[in-house]
Design an enzyme around this catalytic site. Sequence first.
Site, PDB file in Angstrom:
ATOM      1  N   SER A 179      -3.890  -6.420   7.823  1.00 50.81           N
ATOM      2  CA  SER A 179      -4.547  -6.905   6.621  1.00 50.81           C
ATOM      3  C   SER A 179      -3.547  -7.617   5.714  1.00 50.81           C
ATOM      4  O   SER A 179      -2.975  -8.635   6.102  1.00 50.81           O
ATOM      5  CB  SER A 179      -5.250  -5.746   5.909  1.00 50.81           C
ATOM      6  OG  SER A 179      -6.108  -6.225   4.908  1.00 50.81           O
ATOM      7  N   TYR A 180      -3.321  -7.077   4.508  1.00 53.48           N
ATOM      8  CA  TYR A 180      -2.373  -7.721   3.591  1.00 53.48           C
ATOM      9  C   TYR A 180      -0.994  -7.815   4.240  1.00 53.48           C
ATOM     10  O   TYR A 180      -0.326  -8.838   4.165  1.00 53.48           O
ATOM     11  CB  TYR A 180      -2.293  -6.913   2.287  1.00 53.48           C
ATOM     12  CG  TYR A 180      -1.626  -7.621   1.135  1.00 53.48           C
ATOM     13  CD1 TYR A 180      -0.282  -7.974   1.163  1.00 53.48           C
ATOM     14  CD2 TYR A 180      -2.351  -7.923  -0.015  1.00 53.48           C
ATOM     15  CE1 TYR A 180       0.331  -8.606   0.091  1.00 53.48           C
ATOM     16  CE2 TYR A 180      -1.758  -8.562  -1.088  1.00 53.48           C
ATOM     17  CZ  TYR A 180      -0.413  -8.898  -1.028  1.00 53.48           C
ATOM     18  OH  TYR A 180       0.177  -9.528  -2.091  1.00 53.48           O
TER      19      TYR A 180
ATOM     20  N   ASP B 157     -14.632  -7.890  11.829  1.00 53.75           N
ATOM     21  CA  ASP B 157     -13.604  -7.838  10.793  1.00 53.75           C
ATOM     22  C   ASP B 157     -13.724  -9.031   9.856  1.00 53.75           C
ATOM     23  O   ASP B 157     -14.153 -10.119  10.255  1.00 53.75           O
ATOM     24  CB  ASP B 157     -12.210  -7.824  11.412  1.00 53.75           C
ATOM     25  CG  ASP B 157     -11.132  -7.765  10.341  1.00 53.75           C
ATOM     26  OD1 ASP B 157     -11.206  -6.873   9.494  1.00 53.75           O
ATOM     27  OD2 ASP B 157     -10.251  -8.645  10.328  1.00 53.75           O
TER      28      ASP B 157
ATOM     29  N   TYR C 128       0.797  -1.225   0.000  1.00 51.61           N
ATOM     30  CA  TYR C 128       0.000   0.000   0.000  1.00 51.61           C
ATOM     31  C   TYR C 128       0.830   1.275   0.000  1.00 51.61           C
ATOM     32  O   TYR C 128       0.341   2.316   0.419  1.00 51.61           O
ATOM     33  CB  TYR C 128      -0.951  -0.003   1.200  1.00 51.61           C
ATOM     34  CG  TYR C 128      -1.923  -1.152   1.182  1.00 51.61           C
ATOM     35  CD1 TYR C 128      -2.776  -1.343   0.100  1.00 51.61           C
ATOM     36  CD2 TYR C 128      -1.972  -2.063   2.233  1.00 51.61           C
ATOM     37  CE1 TYR C 128      -3.668  -2.406   0.073  1.00 51.61           C
ATOM     38  CE2 TYR C 128      -2.857  -3.127   2.209  1.00 51.61           C
ATOM     39  CZ  TYR C 128      -3.706  -3.291   1.128  1.00 51.61           C
ATOM     40  OH  TYR C 128      -4.584  -4.347   1.100  1.00 51.61           O
TER      41      TYR C 128
ATOM     42  N   TRP D  68     -12.786  -9.064  -5.134  1.00 52.09           N
ATOM     43  CA  TRP D  68     -13.081  -8.517  -6.453  1.00 52.09           C
ATOM     44  C   TRP D  68     -12.915  -6.999  -6.388  1.00 52.09           C
ATOM     45  O   TRP D  68     -12.288  -6.391  -7.266  1.00 52.09           O
ATOM     46  CB  TRP D  68     -14.508  -8.896  -6.835  1.00 52.09           C
ATOM     47  CG  TRP D  68     -15.014  -8.345  -8.126  1.00 52.09           C
ATOM     48  CD1 TRP D  68     -14.995  -8.953  -9.356  1.00 52.09           C
ATOM     49  CD2 TRP D  68     -15.648  -7.068  -8.322  1.00 52.09           C
ATOM     50  NE1 TRP D  68     -15.565  -8.137 -10.299  1.00 52.09           N
ATOM     51  CE2 TRP D  68     -15.968  -6.973  -9.698  1.00 52.09           C
ATOM     52  CE3 TRP D  68     -15.953  -6.005  -7.481  1.00 52.09           C
ATOM     53  CZ2 TRP D  68     -16.596  -5.854 -10.240  1.00 52.09           C
ATOM     54  CZ3 TRP D  68     -16.585  -4.883  -8.013  1.00 52.09           C
ATOM     55  CH2 TRP D  68     -16.902  -4.824  -9.376  1.00 52.09           C
TER      56      TRP D  68
ATOM     57  N   HIS E 153     -12.496  -3.647  10.270  1.00 55.81           N
ATOM     58  CA  HIS E 153     -11.159  -3.872   9.753  1.00 55.81           C
ATOM     59  C   HIS E 153     -10.223  -2.681   9.994  1.00 55.81           C
ATOM     60  O   HIS E 153     -10.480  -1.563   9.557  1.00 55.81           O
ATOM     61  CB  HIS E 153     -11.245  -4.153   8.254  1.00 55.81           C
ATOM     62  CG  HIS E 153      -9.989  -4.686   7.656  1.00 55.81           C
ATOM     63  ND1 HIS E 153      -9.492  -5.936   7.953  1.00 55.81           N
ATOM     64  CD2 HIS E 153      -9.113  -4.146   6.758  1.00 55.81           C
ATOM     65  CE1 HIS E 153      -8.391  -6.147   7.265  1.00 55.81           C
ATOM     66  NE2 HIS E 153      -8.136  -5.066   6.542  1.00 55.81           N
TER      67      HIS E 153
END
Length: 640
Positions: free
Chosen positions: A152-153, A291, A85, A197, A321
Site C-alpha cells: 500500500s503506502y 484491490d 504505519y 478522505w 487489499h
Amino acid sequence: MGTQQQKQDMTPYNAVVRRQSRWAFLIVLVIASGSFSAAADYVVQRDVMVPMRDGVRLATDVYRPAVGDQPLDEALPVILSRLPYNKAGSKSMGAYYATHGYVFVAQDTRGRYNSEGVWHMLTDDGPDGVDCAAWIGQQPWSNGKIGMIGTSYFGGTQHAMAIAGAPELTTVIPVDAMANMGRQSIRNAGAFELRFWNWIFLNAGRGSRAGKNPATAEVLREMADQRFAYLENLPTRRGMTPLRLSPEYEDWLISAMEHGPNDEFWAQNNIVDAPEKYKDIPVYLVSGWYDSWGGNNTATFMALNSAIKGPVYMIMGPWIHGKQTGHAHGQVNFGKDAAISDQWAWRKEWYDHWMKGIDNSVGKADPFKTPVRIFVMGTGDGSKDEQGRLQHGGFWRNELEWPLARTEYTEFYLQSGGGLSTTMPKIEQATTQYDFDPKNPVPNIGGNLSSSDDIMLQGAWNQKGGPHLWNFKDPIPLSARADVLVFQSEPLEQDVEVTGEIEVRLFASSSAIDTDFTAKLIDVYPPSADWPGGFDLNIGDGIVRARFRESLTKEVMMTPGETYEFTIKLYPTSNVFKKGHRIRVDISSSNFPRFDVNPNTGEPLNRHRTTKVATQTIYHDASRPSRIVLPVIPASPSDE
C-alpha cells in the site's frame, strides 16, 4: 550524506535488544568462504535517527543476524521497509529476514510516529529514500545491495525510491502499491476516491505531529469516530472541522479534493506517464482483482514492461487489499489455493535470486515461472460454504504477457428493454432516462477498495442491501432503485472467460453542465438451492466525471441536452461467467462512499454549496451504440 555524524548514530550499538527466533533450536549458524546460512538469533537497534539532506532525522530500526547478543560481523544485503504505519509493527518481517541471511531495516517516514519533520503525501519519499539508501550503503553491515518490501503506502515508497534512482536499490516487490494517483486511484477519471478522505480522518490524529499532544489526539479521535456524520455533511471545508488541528493532513486532503486534473499535483509515482524515470531493476508487482490499486498494478506493469529491461513480473489474485494470505473476501470463497500461505518465504526466493545470485525457482517454477501469473475466478460450483459464503472458486494460470495476446475484444451492446448482447442495435432512436439526486446517492456494496475501515465493504458481495451496510439497510437489491439501469444478457449457453482491461463506452446526455456516470460489471448467478434468490456478484466498477470526459488534464463543461461519448474504465479482472449465468452491466451516476458525489452544479470541485437533480439520458441505438468491451479469452481445445 555519509558524514561522520551519520556513522556515530549507528556505532557503538548502544540500544541492542536480543530476540530469540521461534525456530532457534532448529537452525545453526554457518559461516564458510564468506557465505552465510540462516542465523539462530538476531539483534535489533531501535530508533536510530538517520539524518536526511535537510537535517530532518528519520527514526530507523535495524535488525541484524546475531550469535547470542553479538551481531554478525559480515556485510549483507539489506531488506528495507519505509512506512507511515509505525515501524514497531515490523517485528515479524525483521525477525524473518534477519534469521535468513539479510539485514532488515524499517524506517518511519517523514513526520510519522518517531520520525521528525512534516508529513506530505509521498512527495518526500523519493529524496528521503535516496538518503536512507546512501546511509545504509555506508554501514559496515551492508554490502550495498537493497531490496524493498511493503504494501500500500509503503509499496508506494518503493516506487518513489525507484523513480528517484537510488544507486543502492537492487530490486523491489511493491504490493498493492500507490501509483498513478491522478488517473485511477485517488482521482479516478476525475472523481475523488473517498477512501483517502477516510485515511486522512483516521491518521490525522494517530502517528502524526498533532497526535503527540494527548488533548489534541482526543479531539481528532472523536472526529474519526464521527466519520459517518461527516460523510453526510460533505464537502469537508478548510478550517471548518477539527481536522484543522492537524494542518498538513487537512491541507493535503482539501487540496486533493479540490484538484481534479492529472498534472504536477499528482506527479509523484506517476509511472504510466513517465515510465522511463523508473530505475532499471527487477520488479515484482503484486495486487488483486478486488484491490484498490489493482488497475494501477496492471497499468504499471504495462508501462514498465515497455520501458525497462527489468525483468518485470506481476501476480494478480482474487484478493482484497493486503490480504494475499487469504482465500475468502467479502461474501465469496475462492478456494484455499487462492491464498499465498507464506508471505515472507516467496519474497525471500526473489531476493535470494537478485541480491545473492542464487540459482533458484525464479524463472523456473511458480510463482516465478512466467512474467505474469493470474488467478482466474469463477470455476467453483456456486454452493454455500460452512460460513455461508458463495463458493465462486477459480484457479491459477501462468501467462507470458498482459493483456493476453489471444484476447478477443468483444462488444456487448446495451439494448432497449434492458438487454445486453453482441448484436448491434438496429433501432434508429432508443434511450433510457433516470434522475440522479446527489442527496440520495447509490450506495456502494463491495469493490476495489482499501482504507475503507467501517465506511465501506471491500471485495466481492451480493449487490443487495442489509444490516451490513450503514447507508442501505433494507434487504433489497440495488437493481430495485430507479436510478440504477440494468442491462443483462440472456443466460449464457457456454462458459465465457473475461480476462483483461475493461471499458464501457457510453453515449449519454444530461440536464446538468457537469455530472458523473458509473458502470459496474456483475456476474449474475441463477437461483439455486443454496441461493434461492440468486447472487449478483460484483466483478469490477468504474466512473467518469463529465468535465474530464475529453482529457484527464483539462476540465470542459457539458452543454445540457447535448450527447457525448464517455469512456468508463473499469478495474481489470479475470473471471469465468459460467454457463447459465448472465453478464450484467449497471449504469448509474453515483457509487457512495466509494466516490465523492457530484452535485451536478458545475461548481469548483469540493467547493459546492448546492446540489441539483440531473436528468440523465442513456442512448443505445444504431447511431449511438453504448456498449461494454469485454476481453474474452477463447476456450482452448481441452476446455471444449
